[in-house]
Scaffold this motif. Structure first.
Motif, PDB file in Angstrom:
ATOM      1  N   ASP A  74     -50.224 -49.479  15.520  1.00  0.00           N
ATOM      2  CA  ASP A  74     -50.974 -48.219  15.482  1.00  0.00           C
ATOM      3  C   ASP A  74     -52.352 -48.465  14.870  1.00  0.00           C
ATOM      4  O   ASP A  74     -52.762 -49.611  14.695  1.00  0.00           O
ATOM      5  CB  ASP A  74     -50.188 -47.127  14.743  1.00  0.00           C
ATOM      6  CG  ASP A  74     -49.854 -47.500  13.318  1.00  0.00           C
ATOM      7  OD1 ASP A  74     -50.317 -48.541  12.834  1.00  0.00           O
ATOM      8  OD2 ASP A  74     -49.114 -46.731  12.681  1.00  0.00           O
ATOM      9  N   GLU A  75     -53.047 -47.378  14.512  1.00  0.00           N
ATOM     10  CA  GLU A  75     -54.431 -47.528  14.004  1.00  0.00           C
ATOM     11  C   GLU A  75     -54.495 -48.260  12.666  1.00  0.00           C
ATOM     12  O   GLU A  75     -55.516 -48.845  12.319  1.00  0.00           O
ATOM     13  CB  GLU A  75     -55.140 -46.172  13.909  1.00  0.00           C
ATOM     14  CG  GLU A  75     -54.537 -45.214  12.918  1.00  0.00           C
ATOM     15  CD  GLU A  75     -53.445 -44.328  13.506  1.00  0.00           C
ATOM     16  OE1 GLU A  75     -52.836 -43.586  12.727  1.00  0.00           O
ATOM     17  OE2 GLU A  75     -53.202 -44.377  14.717  1.00  0.00           O
ATOM     18  N   SER A  76     -53.384 -48.267  11.919  1.00  0.00           N
ATOM     19  CA  SER A  76     -53.404 -48.969  10.630  1.00  0.00           C
ATOM     20  C   SER A  76     -53.038 -50.445  10.765  1.00  0.00           C
ATOM     21  O   SER A  76     -53.208 -51.196   9.820  1.00  0.00           O
ATOM     22  CB  SER A  76     -52.445 -48.278   9.646  1.00  0.00           C
ATOM     23  OG  SER A  76     -51.116 -48.391  10.111  1.00  0.00           O
ATOM     24  N   GLY A  77     -52.521 -50.848  11.906  1.00  0.00           N
ATOM     25  CA  GLY A  77     -52.202 -52.250  12.119  1.00  0.00           C
ATOM     26  C   GLY A  77     -50.821 -52.456  12.694  1.00  0.00           C
ATOM     27  O   GLY A  77     -50.165 -51.518  13.157  1.00  0.00           O
ATOM     28  N   PHE A  78     -50.394 -53.681  12.664  1.00  0.00           N
ATOM     29  CA  PHE A  78     -49.111 -54.095  13.235  1.00  0.00           C
ATOM     30  C   PHE A  78     -48.033 -54.012  12.172  1.00  0.00           C
ATOM     31  O   PHE A  78     -48.178 -54.580  11.081  1.00  0.00           O
ATOM     32  CB  PHE A  78     -49.251 -55.532  13.752  1.00  0.00           C
ATOM     33  CG  PHE A  78     -48.091 -55.996  14.561  1.00  0.00           C
ATOM     34  CD1 PHE A  78     -47.897 -55.537  15.842  1.00  0.00           C
ATOM     35  CD2 PHE A  78     -47.189 -56.908  14.051  1.00  0.00           C
ATOM     36  CE1 PHE A  78     -46.839 -55.967  16.612  1.00  0.00           C
ATOM     37  CE2 PHE A  78     -46.128 -57.341  14.797  1.00  0.00           C
ATOM     38  CZ  PHE A  78     -45.947 -56.882  16.088  1.00  0.00           C
ATOM     39  N   LYS A  79     -46.950 -53.283  12.473  1.00  0.00           N
ATOM     40  CA  LYS A  79     -45.838 -53.119  11.516  1.00  0.00           C
ATOM     41  C   LYS A  79     -44.556 -53.622  12.155  1.00  0.00           C
ATOM     42  O   LYS A  79     -44.183 -53.162  13.223  1.00  0.00           O
ATOM     43  CB  LYS A  79     -45.655 -51.654  11.138  1.00  0.00           C
ATOM     44  CG  LYS A  79     -46.871 -51.035  10.498  1.00  0.00           C
ATOM     45  CD  LYS A  79     -46.623 -49.565  10.276  1.00  0.00           C
ATOM     46  CE  LYS A  79     -47.915 -48.862   9.899  1.00  0.00           C
ATOM     47  NZ  LYS A  79     -47.770 -47.420   9.827  1.00  0.00           N
ATOM     48  N   PRO A  80     -43.851 -54.523  11.481  1.00  0.00           N
ATOM     49  CA  PRO A  80     -42.553 -54.985  12.031  1.00  0.00           C
ATOM     50  C   PRO A  80     -41.460 -53.949  11.859  1.00  0.00           C
ATOM     51  O   PRO A  80     -41.539 -53.031  11.122  1.00  0.00           O
ATOM     52  CB  PRO A  80     -42.240 -56.235  11.239  1.00  0.00           C
ATOM     53  CG  PRO A  80     -43.245 -56.341  10.154  1.00  0.00           C
ATOM     54  CD  PRO A  80     -44.282 -55.300  10.363  1.00  0.00           C
TER      55      PRO A  80
END
Length: 80
Positions: A74-80
């Motif tokens: 998403d806009e905040s980055g990649f999250k596992p």
């Protein structure tokens, strides 16, 4: 070997190959039996494929493997 003999030999080899391919395709099995080399996926794995969903409302991309969400981008980055 003269050029005429070489040309005839090349022509005969080509025609023989074409006839062999035609006979191979004509008498080949129709595919009524399963191949021993091709493996099909079990029904459980085929029901939940690996996929990528794009969510336009939240502006996120979701990654799924075997039906389970494994990551979100998403806009905040990649999250596992």
């Amino acid at each position: 070997m003269t050029s005429t003999t070489s040309s005839r030999l090349t022509f005969l080899v080509f025609i023989s190959g074409c006839i062999a391919l035609a006979l191979l395709f004509h008498y080949a099995p129709a595919g009524d039996f399963p191949s021993k080399y091709a493996r099909t996926a079990p029904a459980g794995l085929a029901a939940q494929p690996t996929r990528i969903d794009i969510d336009n409302e939240t502006h996120a991309i979701r990654f799924y493997i075997n039906g389970k969400q494994v990551a979100v981008l998403d806009e905040s980055g990649f999250k596992p």
